[in-house]
Design an enzyme around this catalytic site. Structure first.
Site, PDB file in Angstrom:
ATOM      1  N   ASP A 108     -64.861  -5.421 -50.775  1.00 24.16           N
ATOM      2  CA  ASP A 108     -64.290  -4.538 -49.757  1.00 24.16           C
ATOM      3  C   ASP A 108     -63.231  -5.300 -48.981  1.00 24.16           C
ATOM      4  O   ASP A 108     -63.543  -6.181 -48.177  1.00 24.16           O
ATOM      5  CB  ASP A 108     -65.380  -4.042 -48.815  1.00 24.16           C
ATOM      6  N   ASP A 306     -56.378  -0.721 -49.742  1.00 25.12           N
ATOM      7  CA  ASP A 306     -57.824  -0.739 -49.591  1.00 25.12           C
ATOM      8  C   ASP A 306     -58.493  -0.645 -50.956  1.00 25.12           C
ATOM      9  O   ASP A 306     -58.120   0.195 -51.781  1.00 25.12           O
ATOM     10  CB  ASP A 306     -58.274   0.425 -48.702  1.00 25.12           C
TER      11      ASP A 306
END
Length: 425
Positions: A108, A306
């Site tokens: 992440d 992201d």
């Protein structure tokens, strides 16, 4: 249960160990949690439409989470598959503790702290870290400097704990330390959250590894080893192979790669902001209001890369302009919708390319990065959507489907992100 454990054992055996050679570094594979090799895939077949709608729904929670945030070379294999119970969609094998216990941790780039489900956790999966068997495990108290780096620490006892949210989940963790290794490089005394209780389904079942820019991220804690530099190539979520890679450290990164400056947002310091200045569909630069792309640290507006969001989201004025030009370029084919996708076609189409224009760098995406196709191939949708009509509406997110089969370089010391085509599916 025995069949599950056997399949999990086979999965671990099939993951290629990091290859450590002098001057070459180490490679670690990353795969998608919904892939056939993953123990997290559904027990029953899921239709293409249902899987797309599920990913889109989980993206909503992911975007809500994003809105709340303000050395040597190691090669780590990455594998791919479709997500099922969490938002991040690519995972690496990590060895934690002494002797090592193996976990498939989600990557992440928009989170800092690592979390691992620990023994006694309420609401966690069956795979948990047994801290009692690790000779290097340590619980950190409220006087530890790391306790000041977690949000809203709870110091009612001797252990530093904290509550946080992730997607649609809440997490209660103890602040702890132990060894971790993604490849053959062992990182001693790595600080992470030992999950004690969790609710919801957004938390990755075997933990999360934060690659953001904050002090508790993997990037910061291994700064002496990897010099705050990494890159990855994410394979398609349809691939069956362990073909993606996470490269840690400045050595072995692409020398010829287009880059754009990283922007700093003190309110969301973990996020990788860049300056998106325009979007071209085919040969036409789409007419987008400057305010839809502008970087604003006060409001959080702007554009980020992201790894945990599946489909790119653009603020409504930008998305509507891009979508309309995409439809015009496709021609007179009948347009339908599917869940949150409003530009779908039945039957073959010729899709235009799309170019994201950043300061100093253009990234042209082929149709495979733009269209989500049904298994039978009869239906295809533009794999983008408008940002939801809430606080997230100011944030453009370049998501992992649009990043697939590209080498994405995060070079924090030189404050830049680079992108280069690299088939890895």
């Amino acid at each position: 249960m025995k069949a599950y454990l056997f399949s999990l054992a086979l999965l671990f055996l099939s993951l290629v160990q990091g290859l450590n050679t002098r001057g070459q570094g180490t490679t670690v594979k990353v795969f998608h949690v919904y892939s056939p090799q993953s123990p997290f895939r559904p027990s029953k077949p899921v239709s293409w439409e249902d899987s797309v709608l599920q990913m889109l729904a989980e993206d909503q929670a992911r975007l809500q989470f994003l809105s709340s945030l303000a050395g040597r070379k190691s090669w780590v294999p990455i594998a791919s598959g479709r997500q099922i119970v969490q938002s991040p969609t690519y995972i690496v094998k990590a060895n934690v503790g002494t002797p090592a216990q193996t976990f498939l941790m989600a990557l992440d780039t928009s989170n800092d702290a690592a979390w691992i489900p620990c023994n006694g956790c309420v609401g966690c999966s069956s795979t948990v870290f047994n801290s009692a068997t690790s000779t290097t495990f340590k619980t950190l108290g409220c006087d530890a400097p790391q306790c000041k780096q977690v949000p809203n620490p709870i110091c009612g006892g001797s252990t530093c704990t904290w509550n946080t949210t992730y997607g649609g989940s809440t997490i209660l963790s103890n602040l702890t330390r132990d060894t971790i290794a993604l490849s053959t490089d062992i990182v001693p005394g790595y600080t992470f959250g030992c999950i004690q209780k969790t609710t919801g389904s957004s938390v990755p079942p075997q933990g999360l590894l934060g690659l953001g820019r904050g002090p508790l991220s993997f990037l910061s804690q291994t700064q002496a080893l990897y010099k705050s530099t990494f890159s990855y190539c994410l394979p398609s979520f349809r691939t069956l192979n362990f073909s993606g890679t996470l490269r840690l450290g400045p050595v072995g990164q692409p020398l010829r790669i287009k880059t754009t400056p990283l922007l700093k947002n003190p309110r969301r310091s973990s996020l990788y902001y860049v300056n998106l200045i325009g979007i071209r569909v085919g040969r036409k630069i789409v007419d987008i209001p400057a305010s839809a792309l502008a970087f604003n640290p006060t409001t959080g507006a702007g554009t980020i890369f992201d790894s945990g969001t599946v489909f790119t989201r653009l603020v409504a004025p930008a998305y509507n302009a891009v979508r309309d030009e995409f439809r015009r370029r496709v021609g007179n084919a009948t347009v339908s919708s599917l869940g949150g996708f409003d530009t779908c076609y039945t039957g073959p189409i010729v899709a235009p390319t799309m170019t994201f224009m950043f300061s100093g760098m253009n990234v042209t995406l082929p149709p495979d990065n733009l269209l989500i196709r049904s298994t039978a191939g009869s239906t295809s949708c533009l794999a983008m959507a408008a940002a939801p009509d809430n606080v997230n509406s100011v944030l453009n997110v370049i998501a992992n489907m649009q990043q697939q089969n590209h080498r994405i370089l995060f070079d924090v010391p030189n404050s830049r992100i680079g992108v280069a085509r690299e088939p890895c599916s």
